[in-house]
Write a protein that holds these residues in place. Structure first.
Motif, PDB file in Angstrom:
ATOM      1  N   SER A  88       0.824   3.738  -3.137  1.00  0.00           N
ATOM      2  CA  SER A  88       0.275   5.086  -2.927  1.00  0.00           C
ATOM      3  C   SER A  88       1.162   6.154  -3.568  1.00  0.00           C
TER       4      SER A  88
ATOM      5  N   THR B 269      -3.011   2.786   7.824  1.00  0.00           N
ATOM      6  CA  THR B 269      -2.677   3.645   6.678  1.00  0.00           C
ATOM      7  C   THR B 269      -2.971   5.126   6.969  1.00  0.00           C
TER       8      THR B 269
ATOM      9  N   VAL C  82      -4.806   7.579   0.573  1.00  0.00           N
ATOM     10  CA  VAL C  82      -5.320   6.209   0.623  1.00  0.00           C
ATOM     11  C   VAL C  82      -6.702   6.194   1.263  1.00  0.00           C
TER      12      VAL C  82
ATOM     13  N   ILE D  15       0.849  -1.199   0.000  1.00  0.00           N
ATOM     14  CA  ILE D  15       0.000   0.000   0.000  1.00  0.00           C
ATOM     15  C   ILE D  15       0.887   1.252   0.000  1.00  0.00           C
TER      16      ILE D  15
END
Ligand code: PNS
Length: 161
Positions: free
Chosen positions: A25, A59, A65, A21
């Protein structure tokens, strides 16, 4: 604006997912991490809200995100979210076989949508949600496999046996 979707079961989220992630991102303007509601999988470890809460907390440092969920076809969800790219991680050749198949089917269903593969960092290559679930059930050490924020939720699960 380039919008990407990172779909998965995330039951539970692992350190490998978090690494992916963070890397993904940086490649898109907006990244949607989407938890699949799979009615066929009834023996999951965590509920969908629990999975999403962990993803959200882990996150929080990534402003572009978004955490969401979906059911049904990924390509339809991608249209709904106006995403151009699906992001998936590859740990091994066995992942590749399955992922290639899925990417080709998705391409057939929507030729506008691309799948982008990121190779898992070597330190996370042996980690999977299914191995975390097994270690939880048999009371092995899995702390090193999941982000810190996931621990309190997982430790609260009552395991039979
Ligand atoms: O974390 P997982 O379980 O490997 O994720 C699999 C996922 C959610 C990406 C995949 O099962 C999926 O996209 N499901 C939605 C249904 C779909 O679109 N199927 C067509 C592609 S074969």
């Amino acid at each position: 604006m380039r919008r990407g979707i990172y779909p998965g079961s995330f039951d539970p989220m692992t350190k490998g997912h978090l690494d992916l992630i963070e890397r993904a991102s940086k490649l898109v303007d907006h990244l949607i991490v989407a938890v699949l509601i799979n009615p066929n999988k009834t023996n999951g470890l965590l509920s969908i809200p629990e999975r999403m809460a962990i993803l959200k907390e882990a996150t929080m440092h990534l402003p572009n995100v978004e955490i969401d969920y979906f059911s049904g076809l990924l390509v339809e969800y991608a249209i709904l979210k106006e995403a151009q790219v699906i992001i998936r991680g590859l740990r091994s050749i066995s992942d590749f076989d399955m992922e290639q198949n899925m990417a080709q089917i998705n391409k057939q269903l929507n030729s506008e949508l691309e799948t982008l593969f990121l190779i898992t960092a070597p330190e996370y290559a042996c980690i999977s949600s299914s191995s975390v679930r097994e270690l939880v059930r048999f009371k092995g050490d899995y702390d090193w496999m999941v982000p810190e924020v996931a621990l309190k939720t997982i430790k609260n699960i009552k395991v039979e046996g």
